[in-house]
Design a protein around this motif. Structure first.
Motif, PDB file in Angstrom:
ATOM      1  N   VAL A   1      -4.912  -8.389  -0.042  1.00 31.61           N
ATOM      2  CA  VAL A   1      -5.881  -8.414  -1.137  1.00 31.61           C
ATOM      3  C   VAL A   1      -5.482  -9.412  -2.213  1.00 31.61           C
ATOM      4  O   VAL A   1      -6.307  -9.831  -3.021  1.00 31.61           O
ATOM      5  CB  VAL A   1      -6.072  -7.018  -1.752  1.00 31.61           C
ATOM      6  N   TRP A   2      -4.199  -9.816  -2.230  1.00 28.57           N
ATOM      7  CA  TRP A   2      -3.763 -10.816  -3.202  1.00 28.57           C
ATOM      8  C   TRP A   2      -4.009 -12.241  -2.707  1.00 28.57           C
ATOM      9  O   TRP A   2      -3.755 -13.202  -3.452  1.00 28.57           O
ATOM     10  CB  TRP A   2      -2.274 -10.657  -3.541  1.00 28.57           C
TER      11      TRP A   2
ATOM     12  N   TYR B   1      -2.591  -1.940  -0.071  1.00 34.28           N
ATOM     13  CA  TYR B   1      -1.626  -0.970  -0.581  1.00 34.28           C
ATOM     14  C   TYR B   1      -2.070  -0.430  -1.934  1.00 34.28           C
ATOM     15  O   TYR B   1      -1.589  -0.839  -2.984  1.00 34.28           O
ATOM     16  CB  TYR B   1      -0.248  -1.625  -0.688  1.00 34.28           C
ATOM     17  N   LYS B   2      -2.999   0.486  -1.873  1.00 32.73           N
ATOM     18  CA  LYS B   2      -3.495   1.168  -3.060  1.00 32.73           C
ATOM     19  C   LYS B   2      -3.597   2.664  -2.734  1.00 32.73           C
ATOM     20  O   LYS B   2      -3.102   3.110  -1.708  1.00 32.73           O
ATOM     21  CB  LYS B   2      -4.859   0.600  -3.474  1.00 32.73           C
TER      22      LYS B   2
ATOM     23  N   PHE C   1      -1.255   0.458   4.935  1.00 33.88           N
ATOM     24  CA  PHE C   1      -1.167   1.150   3.649  1.00 33.88           C
ATOM     25  C   PHE C   1      -0.027   2.147   3.762  1.00 33.88           C
ATOM     26  O   PHE C   1       0.401   2.507   4.864  1.00 33.88           O
ATOM     27  CB  PHE C   1      -2.480   1.859   3.283  1.00 33.88           C
ATOM     28  N   HIS C   2       0.518   2.567   2.653  1.00 32.41           N
ATOM     29  CA  HIS C   2       1.537   3.617   2.701  1.00 32.41           C
ATOM     30  C   HIS C   2       1.779   4.219   1.328  1.00 32.41           C
ATOM     31  O   HIS C   2       1.364   3.680   0.306  1.00 32.41           O
ATOM     32  CB  HIS C   2       2.861   3.122   3.309  1.00 32.41           C
ATOM     33  N   MET C   3       2.440   5.355   1.321  1.00 33.91           N
ATOM     34  CA  MET C   3       2.967   6.005   0.125  1.00 33.91           C
ATOM     35  C   MET C   3       4.369   6.504   0.466  1.00 33.91           C
ATOM     36  O   MET C   3       4.653   6.829   1.616  1.00 33.91           O
ATOM     37  CB  MET C   3       2.113   7.211  -0.312  1.00 33.91           C
ATOM     38  N   GLY C   4       5.210   6.565  -0.547  1.00 37.79           N
ATOM     39  CA  GLY C   4       6.545   7.092  -0.340  1.00 37.79           C
ATOM     40  C   GLY C   4       6.926   8.034  -1.461  1.00 37.79           C
ATOM     41  O   GLY C   4       6.272   8.072  -2.504  1.00 37.79           O
TER      42      GLY C   4
ATOM     43  N   GLY D   1       8.487   2.916  -2.027  1.00 40.04           N
ATOM     44  CA  GLY D   1       7.499   2.052  -1.396  1.00 40.04           C
ATOM     45  C   GLY D   1       6.567   1.447  -2.416  1.00 40.04           C
ATOM     46  O   GLY D   1       6.803   1.482  -3.626  1.00 40.04           O
ATOM     47  N   LEU D   2       5.463   0.888  -1.936  1.00 42.65           N
ATOM     48  CA  LEU D   2       4.534   0.178  -2.812  1.00 42.65           C
ATOM     49  C   LEU D   2       3.620   1.114  -3.586  1.00 42.65           C
ATOM     50  O   LEU D   2       3.049   0.726  -4.600  1.00 42.65           O
ATOM     51  CB  LEU D   2       3.704  -0.810  -1.990  1.00 42.65           C
TER      52      LEU D   2
END
Length: 762
Positions: A615-616, A638-639, A662-665, A675-676
């Protein structure tokens, strides 16, 4: 017109809510929100703020709006706040999330030179907690090779994590502090109090020493699924194997994972796309509606971490120029025993992180590998080790060479099906390709010695010049390899080619057309420049007409051909921008057409899944060019989920789209970075995964959503770039995270009825 007043700085402390984060160090209170005129120091960005009563004192309430690219508040004092240059400081604040849910927060600190550091954390509910980060990055942290490190001193305050890379900046002056959320999925509100600058304590000189145990786990901290012995690890594996042996495929699934209880459409024997009742869908080889939900990066390539050791054998450094696989996608590279005898320490800081590494004659020494290059970090090349592979051998044993790997293939497939996933994501081990148990995507890279072009935001490196004949030759070579790996297998859905290329972005005209600006600066030996010259001559006919449109005074076409550099320019005339758009379109069109045509020739039964846009790094011209040639758009996003504002363009291009990553940590994994995107804990992480997955399932344009990645990053960072994130559905000891599995089964069991509703008649 906004009027700013100076922020009032206090040397006193507000006793009722402020938490002392470490003793014997001076605090400088930046803001405690007790002044009535303090609102004059804030600018709301797509959100709102107000000063509210909190017990007997006041705090800042910040409300973040969902679905905004950026929402929050900027604190910008009239005069920069100056600090003692000889000291090190940390930014500290107290905060809590209001309501029942935690809040993922981004904080920017800006120095006197306009440079900014960005840190992220998850703000918990309940009582106020203190959050902190060091304003100036420490040299040890940068040289560690970790994306972020553990705390360098003891404190109960939460250590905010780097978002991006670690840079050493001068923070002797502070020009602003911002509290933001980026494309949040829900409205959120937090309370912030006692923003302060605190002199950082002396760091523990051994805070990075002995942090990794023999399993590759955090040696200095306990966490829920930590393993303490080989016997315990094998016992856990035996219990899971028994459970997996008793599972059955979800009852509404076809053999490929499609919706067996839904309508049966035209079957072609391969996966394809179709719009059904206003919603895009994939269609499995038997003709059933299909949605691709799964896990990406199921392979050994990114499981290794640098040990701080290297060898004297320079043959290890050699790369075949005809190789089509980048270094970070390589599996384990065996190191000859004689070469291993030449091992020597090249980075003591990293080598001291490990409590125990196998000796060269140890049974687990076969999990050493060699990395010939890194994307960035303090180590350019050297010995690596895969704790994950070693733990697989501990779990499943080895009856023949690498038999643990065959067991891993079987267990992984059984997990995916048991958890209700319908496919793998991108980047899986080709060993899965012909087992015919779970649909997958193949992957190709375009690397080689072709001419390069820079966009100015080249995170993963420069773009290839698609007009260079060598580019087409390398595409052919890469796709030929992929085609032979897939062998016309119907379980393959399609092919991703490349990843997160730097196309430019729409933050400014300069950033938007960086590829064009770089192309124009090149000389006549550039294939791209030759193409640009043809475009401009065809449109303008004379250099005079070009100068009139561009408001320039270029002497001749020959001078333009030699190269003109506008990369330092920030403002561009309308006529020039119009031509930039044409040239960028030509660039993107050539890239996508070349890849499409070669895929169509060599792999006609498979969908072209695009290049996984970041997306960037995407612009309107690039999207429109890609839409002519890709079968499915792919984005790494990554949102917190899929909103509506950013994705509005999908209505215009009307294309099926897939989330590639995508992810969450969360911090309760033992890893040093979440993570992001951050969650409070594993339960919160599972809920956030479900929210994201459902937001894609509910969107009529999305046909798939892939989590990155199957397993956690190594504790000391993947060798490629130091990422050390809690991003796995399984740990580095190959133990699944229970909350993630429970939530996956819940979401996946309702996948098709949520996506398509009751049975559709065609």
């Amino acid at each position: 017109m906004l009027t700013f007043i100076s922020v009032v700085f206090f040397s006193c402390k507000k006793e009722t809510t402020q938490n002392e984060v470490w003793s014997s160090k001076s605090d400088i209170l930046f803001l405690d929100f007790e002044k009535e005129d303090i609102n004059n120091n804030f600018i709301d960005i797509k959100g709102s703020h107000k000063i509210v009563k909190n017990n007997r004192n006041h705090a800042l309430e910040i409300s973040f709006k969902k679905d905004e690219k950026i929402t929050g508040v900027k604190l910008t004092p009239k005069n920069n706040f100056k600090l003692n240059k000889s000291k090190k400081y940390s930014l500290v604040f107290d905060a809590k999330s209001l309501g029942d849910e935690t809040t993922f927060l981004t904080v920017y600190a800006e120095n006197g030179n306009g440079e900014r550091v960005r840190r992220i954390t998850n703000i918990d509910t309940g009582k106020f907690k203190s959050y902190f980060f060091e304003l100036t990055s420490n040299k040890t942290d940068i040289n560690s090779g970790l994306r972020d490190t553990p705390k360098a001193w003891e404190t109960e305050a939460t250590h905010m994590k780097i978002s991006g890379l670690l840079y050493n900046m001068d923070f002797s002056e502070i020009a602003g502090i911002d509290f933001f959320r980026l494309e949040g999925l829900k409205d959120k509100t937090i309370l912030v109090d006692n923003i302060r600058i605190v002199e950082s304590p002396e760091r523990d000189p051994n805070f990075l020493k002995g942090i990794v145990d023999k399993f590759g786990q955090n040696a200095k901290r306990d966490f829920p699924i930590k393993v303490h012995s080989d016997e315990e690890l094998k016992k856990i594996a035996d219990v899971e194997l028994k459970s997996l042996a008793e599972y059955t495929l979800m009852s509404d699934r076809s053999q490929y994972g499609g919706w067996k209880d839904g309508p049966k459409l035209d079957a072609t024997g391969y996966f394809r796309k179709e719009k059904v009742d206003g919603k895009w869908a994939l269609i499995d080889p038997e003709g059933y509606l299909y949605f691709s939900i799964g896990l990406a990066n199921v392979r050994m390539a990114n499981t290794t971490t640098y040990t701080g050791i290297d060898y004297t054998d320079e043959k290890l450094y050699h790369r075949d120029p005809e190789d089509v696989t980048p270094e970070d996608s390589k599996g384990i590279i065996e190191i000859p025993t004689e070469t291993m005898k030449t091992a020597h320490v090249v980075n003591k800081l990293r080598n001291d992180m490990f409590l125990e590494l196998p000796k060269i004659d140890d049974a687990l020494a076969n999990h050493y590998s060699y990395r010939r290059e890194s994307h960035f970090g303090p180590i350019e090349h050297g010995q690596t080790y895969s704790f994950y592979r070693a733990n697989l051998e501990r779990r499943y044993g080895e009856t023949s060479k690498n038999s643990f790997f065959d067991k891993w293939l079987e267990v992984t497939e059984n997990r995916m099906r048991n958890w209700g996933f319908t496919s793998f994501g991108n980047w899986i081990d080709p060993a899965f390709y012909h087992r015919n148990n779970l649909p997958y995507f193949a992957n190709g890279w375009i690397i080689g010695d072709f001419q390069k072009v820079y966009s100015g935001s080249d995170y993963w490196g420069p773009m290839p010049d698609p007009f260079d004949p060598e580019f087409e030759r390398r595409v052919i070579k890469s796709i030929d390899v992929v085609s032979k790996e897939v062998e016309n297998n119907p379980w393959c859905m399609g092919v991703f080619v490349d990843n997160e290329r730097s196309w430019g972005n729409e933050s400014s005209t300069k950033a938007h057309y960086g590829l064009v600006l770089d192309g124009l600066s090149k000389g006549k030996d550039s294939y791209l420049k030759q193409q640009f010259m043809t475009i401009l001559k065809t449109k303008h006919k004379t250099i005079g007409n070009l100068n009139k449109a561009w408001k320039t005074n270029i002497a001749s076409w020959k001078e333009l051909e030699k190269g003109v550099d506008y990369k330092k320019q920030n403002e561009f005339p309308e006529g020039m921008v119009a031509d930039f758009s044409v040239m960028l379109t030509a660039f993107a069109t050539k890239y996508f057409k070349t890849v499409h045509d070669i895929l169509e020739d060599k792999m006609p039964n498979y969908m072209y899944m695009g290049c996984r846009f970041a997306v960037w790094g995407i612009t309107k011209e690039v999207r429109e060019s890609a839409a002519k040639y890709v079968d499915v758009f792919s984005y790494n996003h990554y949102k917190e989920g899929i909103g509506t504002k950013y994705w509005k363009f999908l209505e215009e291009i009307d294309m099926p789209t897939i989330i590639g990553e995508f992810h969450m940590g969360a911090p309760d994994s033992g890893l040093f970075h979440s993570g992001l995107v951050h969650a409070a804990d594993q339960k919160d992480r599972a809920n956030m995964w479900a929210d994201y997955a459902n937001s894609a399932i509910d969107n009529p344009y999305f046909v798939g959503v892939h989590w990155f990645q199957y397993l956690d990053s190594p504790l000391t960072g993947r060798a490629h770039d130091g990422e050390n994130y809690n991003v796995g559905f399984v740990s580095n000891t190959d133990i699944p995270y229970p909350p993630m599995i429970k939530k996956a089964k819940e979401v996946n069991s309702n996948l098709y009825t949520r996506r398509f509703g009751k049975k559709i008649k065609k």
